[in-house]
Design a protein around this motif. Sequence first.
Motif, mmCIF file in Angstrom:
data_model
loop_
_atom_site.group_PDB
_atom_site.id
_atom_site.type_symbol
_atom_site.label_atom_id
_atom_site.label_comp_id
_atom_site.label_asym_id
_atom_site.label_seq_id
_atom_site.Cartn_x
_atom_site.Cartn_y
_atom_site.Cartn_z
ATOM 1 N N PRO B 86 0.444 -1.642 0.067
ATOM 2 C CA PRO B 86 -0.152 -0.209 -0.204
ATOM 3 C C PRO B 86 0.759 1.331 0.013
ATOM 4 C CG PRO B 86 -0.935 -1.375 1.792
ATOM 5 C CD PRO B 86 0.300 -2.163 1.336
ATOM 6 N N GLU B 87 1.322 1.622 0.621
ATOM 7 C CA GLU B 87 2.883 2.533 0.795
ATOM 8 C C GLU B 87 3.514 2.809 -1.007
ATOM 9 O OE1 GLU B 87 3.050 -0.462 2.943
ATOM 10 O OE2 GLU B 87 5.571 -0.423 2.915
ATOM 11 N N ASP B 88 3.275 2.117 -1.490
ATOM 12 C CA ASP B 88 4.134 2.300 -3.024
ATOM 13 C C ASP B 88 3.199 2.763 -3.585
ATOM 14 O OD1 ASP B 88 5.470 -1.091 -2.933
ATOM 15 O OD2 ASP B 88 6.477 0.594 -2.759
ATOM 16 N N SER B 89 1.400 2.809 -3.141
ATOM 17 C CA SER B 89 0.851 3.692 -3.873
ATOM 18 C C SER B 89 1.063 5.201 -4.061
ATOM 19 C CB SER B 89 -1.051 3.320 -3.241
ATOM 20 O OG SER B 89 -1.164 1.981 -2.938
ATOM 21 N N SER B 90 0.884 5.189 -5.337
ATOM 22 C CA SER B 90 1.837 7.273 -5.561
ATOM 23 C C SER B 90 0.682 7.002 -7.404
ATOM 24 C CB SER B 90 3.166 6.860 -5.623
ATOM 25 O OG SER B 90 3.544 8.234 -5.863
ATOM 26 N N PHE B 91 2.147 8.386 -7.593
ATOM 27 C CA PHE B 91 1.688 8.691 -8.967
ATOM 28 C C PHE B 91 2.850 8.676 -9.726
ATOM 29 C CE2 PHE B 91 -0.756 10.238 -12.239
ATOM 30 C CZ PHE B 91 -0.351 11.484 -12.923
ATOM 31 N N TYR B 92 3.340 7.247 -10.607
ATOM 32 C CA TYR B 92 4.470 7.526 -11.289
ATOM 33 C C TYR B 92 4.133 8.110 -12.601
ATOM 34 C CZ TYR B 92 4.818 4.188 -7.328
ATOM 35 O OH TYR B 92 4.731 3.647 -6.193
ATOM 36 N N ILE B 93 5.717 9.343 -13.337
ATOM 37 C CA ILE B 93 5.612 9.400 -14.257
ATOM 38 C C ILE B 93 6.512 9.409 -14.792
ATOM 39 C CG2 ILE B 93 5.462 12.399 -15.141
ATOM 40 C CD1 ILE B 93 4.190 13.127 -12.522
ATOM 41 N N GLY B 105 5.282 12.251 -19.390
ATOM 42 C CA GLY B 105 4.009 11.737 -19.574
ATOM 43 C C GLY B 105 3.161 12.071 -19.081
ATOM 44 N N PRO B 106 1.794 11.524 -19.211
ATOM 45 C CA PRO B 106 0.273 11.843 -18.428
ATOM 46 C C PRO B 106 0.333 10.618 -17.231
ATOM 47 C CG PRO B 106 0.023 9.744 -20.089
ATOM 48 C CD PRO B 106 1.433 10.482 -20.450
ATOM 49 N N GLY B 107 1.563 10.292 -16.435
ATOM 50 C CA GLY B 107 1.258 9.462 -15.077
ATOM 51 C C GLY B 107 -0.252 8.474 -15.011
ATOM 52 N N THR B 108 0.888 7.355 -14.305
ATOM 53 C CA THR B 108 0.055 6.376 -13.543
ATOM 54 C C THR B 108 0.281 5.941 -12.601
ATOM 55 O OG1 THR B 108 1.282 4.722 -15.532
ATOM 56 C CG2 THR B 108 0.145 3.661 -14.090
ATOM 57 N N ARG B 109 -1.407 6.593 -12.032
ATOM 58 C CA ARG B 109 -1.840 5.843 -10.535
ATOM 59 C C ARG B 109 -2.216 4.708 -9.827
ATOM 60 N NH1 ARG B 109 -1.829 9.675 -6.804
ATOM 61 N NH2 ARG B 109 -3.304 11.254 -8.535
ATOM 62 N N LEU B 110 -1.040 4.918 -9.021
ATOM 63 C CA LEU B 110 -1.076 2.994 -8.946
ATOM 64 C C LEU B 110 -1.629 2.587 -7.583
ATOM 65 C CD1 LEU B 110 -0.233 0.164 -8.872
ATOM 66 C CD2 LEU B 110 1.776 1.092 -7.799
ATOM 67 N N THR B 111 -2.755 2.372 -7.487
ATOM 68 C CA THR B 111 -3.041 1.985 -6.109
ATOM 69 C C THR B 111 -3.083 0.878 -5.768
ATOM 70 O OG1 THR B 111 -5.137 4.089 -6.304
ATOM 71 C CG2 THR B 111 -5.560 2.390 -4.657
ATOM 72 N N VAL B 112 -2.429 1.059 -4.218
ATOM 73 C CA VAL B 112 -2.473 -0.859 -3.800
ATOM 74 C C VAL B 112 -2.972 -0.971 -3.064
ATOM 75 C CG1 VAL B 112 -0.556 -2.414 -2.887
ATOM 76 C CG2 VAL B 112 0.051 -0.948 -4.727
ATOM 77 N N LEU B 113 -4.023 -2.211 -2.776
ATOM 78 C CA LEU B 113 -4.769 -2.593 -1.689
ATOM 79 C C LEU B 113 -4.399 -3.041 -0.781
ATOM 80 C CD1 LEU B 113 -8.272 -3.206 -4.119
ATOM 81 C CD2 LEU B 113 -7.296 -1.807 -2.678
#
Lengths: 110, 113
Positions: B86-93, B105-113
């Motif tokens: 979960p702590e890796d949840s972030s916006f990766y650009i 780039g436009p970014g990738t939203r990662l959500t880890v449950l």
Amino acid sequence: TQLLEQSPQFLSIQEGENLTVYCNSSSVFSSLQWYRQEPGEGPVLLVTVVTGGEVKKLKRLTFQFGDARKDSSLHITAAQPGDTGLYLCAAKTSYDKVIFGPGTSLSVIP
Amino acid sequence: GAVVSQHPSWVICKSGTSVKIECRSLDFQATTMFWYRQFPKQSLMLMATSNEGSKATYEQGVEKDKFLINHASLTLSTLTVTSAHPEDSSFYICSASSGDEQFFGPGTRLTVL
């Protein structure tokens, strides 16, 4: 320790007001860049300033590079709701890495 | 200006799984690409520099075994978040260099449950 500092961190103003955002560093840079980022999107380059003392205008936005090339400012005249966003200053370091300041979150209220 | 794309634009995964994010330069070749991470209400933090055909260079504090970067061609770099938590949840650009300019780039939203 941040290589680039920005102030203010947050800014909320009424439509039509003017504002200035600052970017400061103890280091000298060959150039500084300003980006604007909207939520959920990548940053978009607004301008690159290269020469100490340089002033660039982009419609209602005025960018200035300090004489010593350590700081820069962004002035917005008659802010509009569409100006709302995160304003980031950035600089190139070694190996062409671009590092960002902490950003100024601007909210323009209609 | 040049265009950089990212895929996927958002991803939700379970804790412990791995996620791969692609970064492509669509109309230019990029020998160097950069990966950033952005937490809510914070700025972009550089994670690593990706060089085509060689190992990536990681910033201090970024675990290279957790964030695997592959730059197999001049138009594609991938970031794999291994054993995501979960702590890796972030916006990766990602960004790619073309001459003196960098394009994001436009970014990738990662959500880890």
